[in-house]
Design a protein around this motif. Sequence first.
Motif, short mmCIF file in Angstrom:
data_model
loop_
_atom_site.label_atom_id
_atom_site.label_comp_id
_atom_site.label_asym_id
_atom_site.label_seq_id
_atom_site.Cartn_x
_atom_site.Cartn_y
_atom_site.Cartn_z
N GLU A 41 0.89 -1.12 -0.06
CA GLU A 41 -0.04 0.38 0.00
C GLU A 41 1.44 1.12 -0.03
OE1 GLU A 41 -3.92 -1.62 2.01
OE2 GLU A 41 -2.60 -0.39 3.06
N THR A 42 2.14 1.03 1.01
CA THR A 42 2.47 2.75 1.11
C THR A 42 4.01 1.90 0.27
OG1 THR A 42 3.35 1.83 3.27
CG2 THR A 42 2.04 3.49 2.71
N SER A 43 4.01 2.71 -0.37
CA SER A 43 5.41 2.47 -1.42
C SER A 43 6.74 3.38 -1.33
CB SER A 43 5.86 2.75 -2.66
OG SER A 43 7.00 2.29 -3.53
N ILE A 44 8.24 3.17 -0.66
CA ILE A 44 9.52 3.98 -0.43
C ILE A 44 9.63 5.26 -1.64
CG2 ILE A 44 9.86 3.08 2.12
CD1 ILE A 44 12.15 1.66 0.33
N TYR A 45 9.46 4.47 -2.39
CA TYR A 45 9.84 4.99 -3.70
C TYR A 45 9.14 5.48 -4.98
CZ TYR A 45 13.95 1.86 -2.90
OH TYR A 45 15.03 1.83 -2.10
N THR A 46 9.21 5.97 -5.93
CA THR A 46 8.42 7.09 -7.05
C THR A 46 8.34 6.18 -8.03
OG1 THR A 46 9.56 8.94 -7.73
CG2 THR A 46 8.57 9.36 -5.87
N LYS A 47 7.57 6.67 -8.48
CA LYS A 47 7.04 6.04 -10.03
C LYS A 47 8.14 7.17 -10.96
CE LYS A 47 3.62 4.70 -11.98
NZ LYS A 47 2.90 2.83 -12.01
N LYS A 48 8.59 7.70 -10.92
CA LYS A 48 9.44 7.88 -11.54
C LYS A 48 11.09 7.54 -11.13
CE LYS A 48 12.18 12.62 -12.39
NZ LYS A 48 12.19 13.99 -12.77
N GLN A 49 11.43 6.92 -9.64
CA GLN A 49 12.45 6.70 -9.62
C GLN A 49 12.29 5.16 -9.63
OE1 GLN A 49 11.80 7.05 -5.31
NE2 GLN A 49 14.28 8.60 -5.12
N LEU A 50 11.60 4.06 -9.77
CA LEU A 50 11.58 3.12 -10.48
C LEU A 50 11.74 2.99 -12.15
CD1 LEU A 50 8.74 1.63 -8.85
CD2 LEU A 50 11.08 1.02 -8.59
N ASN A 51 10.89 4.59 -12.48
CA ASN A 51 11.50 3.86 -14.31
C ASN A 51 12.98 3.96 -13.83
OD1 ASN A 51 8.56 3.47 -15.15
ND2 ASN A 51 8.17 5.52 -14.69
N ASN A 52 13.64 5.14 -13.65
CA ASN A 52 14.61 5.44 -13.50
C ASN A 52 15.68 4.49 -13.02
OD1 ASN A 52 17.21 6.89 -14.26
ND2 ASN A 52 17.10 7.80 -12.42
N ALA A 53 15.47 3.50 -12.30
CA ALA A 53 15.86 2.34 -12.13
C ALA A 53 16.13 0.97 -13.74
CB ALA A 53 15.67 1.99 -10.81
#
Length: 72
Positions: free
Chosen positions: A6-18
């Motif tokens: 439910e809660t994530s410590i990473y944003t969608k932008k950070q995940l796409n960047n990784a």
Amino acid sequence: MADKYETSIYTKKQLNNARTKGQVKGWVQGAASTFLFLLLMKFVGLIPAIAVLGGLGYLGYRIFSAGKETIS
């Protein structure tokens, strides 16, 4: 188990960047391994390389055609 995500410590932008960085890293590793393989083949020579490929092809043929019998 659903409440775990439910809660994530990473944003969608950070995940796409990784994900993009991981893909680039994979391409670089693939290019480096291909370059090293071709460099090794240069030192080994063409005739032994063809012999090894022929042997591997024959071995693959024998493995994959092991269960088939011909009727004469």
